[in-house]
Scaffold this active site. Structure first.
Site, PDB file in Angstrom:
ATOM      1  N   ASN A  12       0.872  -1.182   0.000  1.00 35.50           N
ATOM      2  CA  ASN A  12       0.000   0.000   0.000  1.00 35.50           C
ATOM      3  C   ASN A  12       0.907   1.230   0.000  1.00 35.50           C
ATOM      4  O   ASN A  12       1.497   1.562   1.014  1.00 35.50           O
ATOM      5  CB  ASN A  12      -0.892  -0.031   1.251  1.00 35.50           C
ATOM      6  CG  ASN A  12      -1.692   1.247   1.423  1.00 35.50           C
ATOM      7  OD1 ASN A  12      -1.828   2.036   0.496  1.00 35.50           O
ATOM      8  ND2 ASN A  12      -2.237   1.441   2.624  1.00 35.50           N
ATOM      9  N   TRP A  13       0.984   1.869  -1.148  1.00 34.89           N
ATOM     10  CA  TRP A  13       1.917   2.996  -1.272  1.00 34.89           C
ATOM     11  C   TRP A  13       1.363   4.274  -0.647  1.00 34.89           C
ATOM     12  O   TRP A  13       2.087   5.264  -0.533  1.00 34.89           O
ATOM     13  CB  TRP A  13       2.251   3.254  -2.743  1.00 34.89           C
ATOM     14  CG  TRP A  13       3.044   2.165  -3.404  1.00 34.89           C
ATOM     15  CD1 TRP A  13       3.467   0.984  -2.847  1.00 34.89           C
ATOM     16  CD2 TRP A  13       3.516   2.154  -4.761  1.00 34.89           C
ATOM     17  NE1 TRP A  13       4.160   0.243  -3.771  1.00 34.89           N
ATOM     18  CE2 TRP A  13       4.214   0.929  -4.956  1.00 34.89           C
ATOM     19  CE3 TRP A  13       3.417   3.041  -5.840  1.00 34.89           C
ATOM     20  CZ2 TRP A  13       4.803   0.598  -6.179  1.00 34.89           C
ATOM     21  CZ3 TRP A  13       4.004   2.704  -7.055  1.00 34.89           C
ATOM     22  CH2 TRP A  13       4.688   1.495  -7.214  1.00 34.89           C
ATOM     23  N   LYS A  14       0.087   4.254  -0.316  1.00 34.71           N
ATOM     24  CA  LYS A  14      -0.560   5.451   0.268  1.00 34.71           C
ATOM     25  C   LYS A  14      -0.322   6.662  -0.626  1.00 34.71           C
ATOM     26  O   LYS A  14      -0.277   6.521  -1.855  1.00 34.71           O
ATOM     27  CB  LYS A  14      -0.050   5.675   1.698  1.00 34.71           C
ATOM     28  CG  LYS A  14      -0.093   4.411   2.551  1.00 34.71           C
ATOM     29  CD  LYS A  14       0.135   4.678   4.005  1.00 34.71           C
ATOM     30  CE  LYS A  14       0.227   3.360   4.747  1.00 34.71           C
ATOM     31  NZ  LYS A  14       0.232   3.522   6.190  1.00 34.71           N
ATOM     32  N   HIS A 101      -9.361   1.179   5.146  1.00 31.37           N
ATOM     33  CA  HIS A 101      -8.064   1.374   5.816  1.00 31.37           C
ATOM     34  C   HIS A 101      -8.263   2.313   7.001  1.00 31.37           C
ATOM     35  O   HIS A 101      -9.051   3.255   6.934  1.00 31.37           O
ATOM     36  CB  HIS A 101      -7.043   1.950   4.830  1.00 31.37           C
ATOM     37  CG  HIS A 101      -5.653   1.920   5.355  1.00 31.37           C
ATOM     38  ND1 HIS A 101      -5.204   2.837   6.283  1.00 31.37           N
ATOM     39  CD2 HIS A 101      -4.627   1.064   5.127  1.00 31.37           C
ATOM     40  CE1 HIS A 101      -3.947   2.544   6.594  1.00 31.37           C
ATOM     41  NE2 HIS A 101      -3.579   1.470   5.911  1.00 31.37           N
ATOM     42  N   GLU A 103      -6.611   4.673   8.062  1.00 31.64           N
ATOM     43  CA  GLU A 103      -6.370   6.101   7.764  1.00 31.64           C
ATOM     44  C   GLU A 103      -7.597   6.713   7.110  1.00 31.64           C
ATOM     45  O   GLU A 103      -7.907   7.887   7.336  1.00 31.64           O
ATOM     46  CB  GLU A 103      -5.108   6.244   6.886  1.00 31.64           C
ATOM     47  CG  GLU A 103      -3.851   5.986   7.713  1.00 31.64           C
ATOM     48  CD  GLU A 103      -2.645   5.492   6.932  1.00 31.64           C
ATOM     49  OE1 GLU A 103      -2.661   5.534   5.683  1.00 31.64           O
ATOM     50  OE2 GLU A 103      -1.688   5.044   7.587  1.00 31.64           O
ATOM     51  N   GLU A 171      -5.212  -5.014  10.740  1.00 30.94           N
ATOM     52  CA  GLU A 171      -4.173  -4.000  10.932  1.00 30.94           C
ATOM     53  C   GLU A 171      -4.446  -3.227  12.221  1.00 30.94           C
ATOM     54  O   GLU A 171      -5.261  -2.286  12.227  1.00 30.94           O
ATOM     55  CB  GLU A 171      -4.189  -3.002   9.770  1.00 30.94           C
ATOM     56  CG  GLU A 171      -3.980  -3.618   8.413  1.00 30.94           C
ATOM     57  CD  GLU A 171      -3.432  -2.593   7.428  1.00 30.94           C
ATOM     58  OE1 GLU A 171      -2.294  -2.774   7.010  1.00 30.94           O
ATOM     59  OE2 GLU A 171      -4.122  -1.616   7.131  1.00 30.94           O
ATOM     60  N   GLY A 177       2.669   2.160  10.778  1.00 30.44           N
ATOM     61  CA  GLY A 177       3.650   3.232  10.618  1.00 30.44           C
ATOM     62  C   GLY A 177       4.383   3.611  11.897  1.00 30.44           C
ATOM     63  O   GLY A 177       5.063   4.625  11.944  1.00 30.44           O
ATOM     64  N   SER A 215       3.555  -2.214  10.417  1.00 32.45           N
ATOM     65  CA  SER A 215       4.999  -2.258  10.638  1.00 32.45           C
ATOM     66  C   SER A 215       5.625  -3.599  10.279  1.00 32.45           C
ATOM     67  O   SER A 215       6.577  -4.042  10.925  1.00 32.45           O
ATOM     68  CB  SER A 215       5.328  -1.865  12.082  1.00 32.45           C
ATOM     69  OG  SER A 215       4.935  -0.521  12.320  1.00 32.45           O
ATOM     70  N   GLY A 236       2.847  -1.195   4.294  1.00 25.85           N
ATOM     71  CA  GLY A 236       2.885   0.217   3.951  1.00 25.85           C
ATOM     72  C   GLY A 236       4.306   0.669   3.682  1.00 25.85           C
ATOM     73  O   GLY A 236       4.852   0.495   2.592  1.00 25.85           O
ATOM     74  N   GLY A 237       4.950   1.239   4.717  1.00 25.54           N
ATOM     75  CA  GLY A 237       6.275   1.835   4.560  1.00 25.54           C
ATOM     76  C   GLY A 237       7.281   0.950   3.853  1.00 25.54           C
ATOM     77  O   GLY A 237       8.009   1.403   2.954  1.00 25.54           O
TER      78      GLY A 237
HETATM   79  C1  PEP Z   1      -0.710   0.107   6.174  1.00 32.18           C
HETATM   80  O1  PEP Z   1      -0.893   1.311   6.198  1.00 32.18           O
HETATM   81  O2  PEP Z   1      -1.522  -0.627   5.618  1.00 32.18           O
HETATM   82  C2  PEP Z   1       0.489  -0.394   6.838  1.00 32.18           C
HETATM   83  C3  PEP Z   1       0.499  -1.645   7.186  1.00 32.18           C
HETATM   84  O3  PEP Z   1       1.505   0.511   7.046  1.00 32.18           O
HETATM   85  P1  PEP Z   1       2.948   0.193   7.671  1.00 32.18           P
HETATM   86  O4  PEP Z   1       3.421  -1.092   7.067  1.00 32.18           O
HETATM   87  O5  PEP Z   1       3.788   1.364   7.277  1.00 32.18           O
HETATM   88  O6  PEP Z   1       2.761   0.076   9.144  1.00 32.18           O
END
Ligand code: PEP
Length: 253
Positions: A12-14, A101, A103, A171, A177, A215, A236-237
């Site tokens: 997920n590049w957001k 999500h 966010e 999640e 994050g 994470s 994500g990251g």
């Molecule tokens: C996400 O936003 O779906 C996610 C899992 O982010 P991160 O891996 O950066 O915690």
């Protein structure tokens, strides 16, 4: 005989990635996946920003990596300035869309009913819905993590969810994050609760893939992905760097 659940690693590049960087990242992953060929132990999916979805999807076309959207509207078209429909995402080359999500739930006040309506419209358009659920820090501290997540599942999954149309991403909000992750026992507990609930509620529900997200990185991926009811990761990251994302993919083996 129920089909085994093939792991899925989804990036997920957001709101990250201008055209040049995004296409370079997608190309890197596409080349590695093509080189791995039949040796790939998981499905791979990328959710770039909508502005470069068409180009990323075109770059991935013909290979094993799929492209998808990060959100969609509940309607197919209409007066909804700034929004994108599932049909538009599909038209741009998406085969899946992330909905619910945390966010989006937090930044745009999205509740379970809205998330379910988005997932329903995604299914109608033939997109796989990746439906996100997860508890906050406070809810976990209060001992409510399992009940919160199960109630989100009940509210957010469409009645037509099945292993081909839906993926659940667990999640924990506090792990996204932040570099913090639940213990392996905590992940196991929630995934097992989700699994048995899906099996009770949906036809073939035991086959719906449940991803862990929050994470996930090369250093913790193998142990998380080895857990019985974890069918992959929503990343994500760490999906923004090809080496890190690829290391997570390789941890599926
Ligand atoms: C996400 O936003 O779906 C996610 C899992 O982010 P991160 O891996 O950066 O915690």
């Amino acid at each position: 005989m129920p089909q085994p659940r093939r792991p899925l690693i989804a990036g997920n590049w957001k709101m990250n990635g201008l055209a040049a960087d995004g296409l370079a990242l997608a190309s890197d992953i596409a080349v590695r996946a093509a080189e791995a060929g039949g040796g790939l132990a998981c499905d791979i999916a990328l959710a770039p920003p909508a502005t470069i979805l068409r180009d990323v999807a075109a770059r991935l076309a013909g290979g094993p990596v799929t492209a998808g959207g990060q959100d969609c509207h509940t309607e197919r078209s209409g007066a909804h300035t700034g929004d994108l429909s599932a049909a538009m995402l599909k038209d741009a080359g998406a085969s899946f869309v992330i909905v619910g999500h945390s966010e989006r739930r937090a930044d745009h006040d999205e509740d379970d009913d809205l998330v379910r309506a988005k997932a329903e419209t995604a299914l109608k358009e033939g997109l796989v819905a990746v439906i996100c659920v997860g508890e906050t820090d406070e809810e976990r501290d209060a001992g409510d993590a399992v009940s919160v997540v199960i109630s989100q599942i009940d509210g957010s999954l469409p009645a037509g969810a099945n292993p081909k149309t839906a993926v659940v991403a667990y999640e924990p909000v506090w792990a996204i994050g932040t570099g913090r992750t639940p213990t392996l026992d905590e992940i196991l507990e929630i995934h097992a609760a989700i699994r048995s609930h899906l099996a009770d509620r949906f036809d073939g529900g035991e086959g719906i893939r449940i991803l862990y997200g929050g994470s996930m990185k090369p250093s913790n991926a193998a142990e998380i992905l080895s857990l019985g009811d974890v069918d992959g990761g929503l990343v994500g990251g760490a999906s923004l760097k090809a080496e890190d994302f690829w290391a997570i993919i390789e941890a599926c083996a």
